[in-house]
Motif scaffolding. Structure first.
Motif, mmCIF file in Angstrom:
data_model
loop_
_atom_site.group_PDB
_atom_site.id
_atom_site.type_symbol
_atom_site.label_atom_id
_atom_site.label_comp_id
_atom_site.label_asym_id
_atom_site.label_seq_id
_atom_site.Cartn_x
_atom_site.Cartn_y
_atom_site.Cartn_z
ATOM 1 N N SER A 70 0.832 -1.206 0.000
ATOM 2 C CA SER A 70 0.000 0.000 0.000
ATOM 3 C C SER A 70 0.864 1.252 0.000
ATOM 4 O O SER A 70 0.465 2.285 -0.551
ATOM 5 C CB SER A 70 -0.948 0.002 1.197
ATOM 6 O OG SER A 70 -0.200 0.079 2.397
ATOM 7 N N THR A 73 1.864 1.903 -3.567
ATOM 8 C CA THR A 73 0.767 2.145 -4.493
ATOM 9 C C THR A 73 0.803 3.590 -4.971
ATOM 10 O O THR A 73 0.967 4.507 -4.164
ATOM 11 C CB THR A 73 -0.577 1.864 -3.794
ATOM 12 O OG1 THR A 73 -0.544 0.554 -3.272
ATOM 13 C CG2 THR A 73 -1.731 1.997 -4.749
ATOM 14 N N ALA A 75 -0.404 7.309 -6.157
ATOM 15 C CA ALA A 75 -1.410 8.183 -5.550
ATOM 16 C C ALA A 75 -2.740 8.109 -6.287
ATOM 17 O O ALA A 75 -3.807 8.169 -5.668
ATOM 18 C CB ALA A 75 -0.903 9.618 -5.528
ATOM 19 N N LYS A 78 -4.674 5.200 -5.027
ATOM 20 C CA LYS A 78 -5.203 5.465 -3.691
ATOM 21 C C LYS A 78 -6.430 6.366 -3.766
ATOM 22 O O LYS A 78 -7.410 6.151 -3.050
ATOM 23 C CB LYS A 78 -4.130 6.099 -2.812
ATOM 24 C CG LYS A 78 -3.015 5.143 -2.442
ATOM 25 C CD LYS A 78 -1.976 5.831 -1.598
ATOM 26 C CE LYS A 78 -0.817 4.887 -1.279
ATOM 27 N NZ LYS A 78 0.230 5.537 -0.500
ATOM 28 N N ARG A 79 -6.374 7.396 -4.638
ATOM 29 C CA ARG A 79 -7.530 8.292 -4.792
ATOM 30 C C ARG A 79 -8.729 7.530 -5.346
ATOM 31 O O ARG A 79 -9.862 7.737 -4.905
ATOM 32 C CB ARG A 79 -7.172 9.452 -5.722
ATOM 33 C CG ARG A 79 -6.289 10.510 -5.074
ATOM 34 C CD ARG A 79 -6.211 11.770 -5.923
ATOM 35 N NE ARG A 79 -5.725 11.511 -7.273
ATOM 36 C CZ ARG A 79 -4.458 11.601 -7.669
ATOM 37 N NH1 ARG A 79 -3.538 11.981 -6.816
ATOM 38 N NH2 ARG A 79 -4.114 11.362 -8.924
ATOM 39 N N GLU A 81 -9.373 4.319 -5.016
ATOM 40 C CA GLU A 81 -9.893 3.442 -3.981
ATOM 41 C C GLU A 81 -10.678 4.233 -2.935
ATOM 42 O O GLU A 81 -11.718 3.777 -2.452
ATOM 43 C CB GLU A 81 -8.755 2.677 -3.315
ATOM 44 C CG GLU A 81 -8.154 1.599 -4.185
ATOM 45 C CD GLU A 81 -6.949 0.938 -3.548
ATOM 46 O OE1 GLU A 81 -6.473 1.419 -2.498
ATOM 47 O OE2 GLU A 81 -6.488 -0.072 -4.117
#
Length: 108
Positions: A70, A73, A75, A78-79, A81
């Protein structure tokens, strides 16, 4: 060259033998020693590639650390998700956004 000279050159060529097998002479279809050498080189290269691949696969961990994954990962993932989790939370499906379809889903 004029057109008459071209026609004369074409007509002056000797015709091929009447029983021409289309380039399939006496040695057609027979392999040469070069073919054997190429086959051996390809076999050796496949063996070396398989050995290299197994060495690299042995270096991989059996279980991947999710915290490190994670952290690595990007950015934008992540946004995405976070947006999916927020949307799922608004629709009332909290578990669908948090549970990725990965190794956890297959092992349980």
């Amino acid at each position: 060259m004029s057109a008459q000279e071209t026609v004369a050159l074409v007509l002056a060529q000797t015709p091929g033998p009447p029983q021409d097998p289309g380039g399939q002479g006496e040695d057609f279809g027979k392999s040469s020693p070069l073919g054997l050498v190429l086959l051996i080189v390809f076999a050796i290269s496949v063996v070396l590639l398989v050995r290299s691949m197994t060495k690299h696969l042995k270096k991989l961990p059996v279980v991947f650390d999710e915290d490190k994954a994670s952290a690595a990962t990007p950015a934008r993932v992540k946004r995405a998700e976070a947006a999916a989790a927020k949307e799922a939370e608004e629709t009332g499906e909290p578990e669908a956004a948090e549970e990725p379809t990965g190794s956890k889903a297959k092992t349980e």
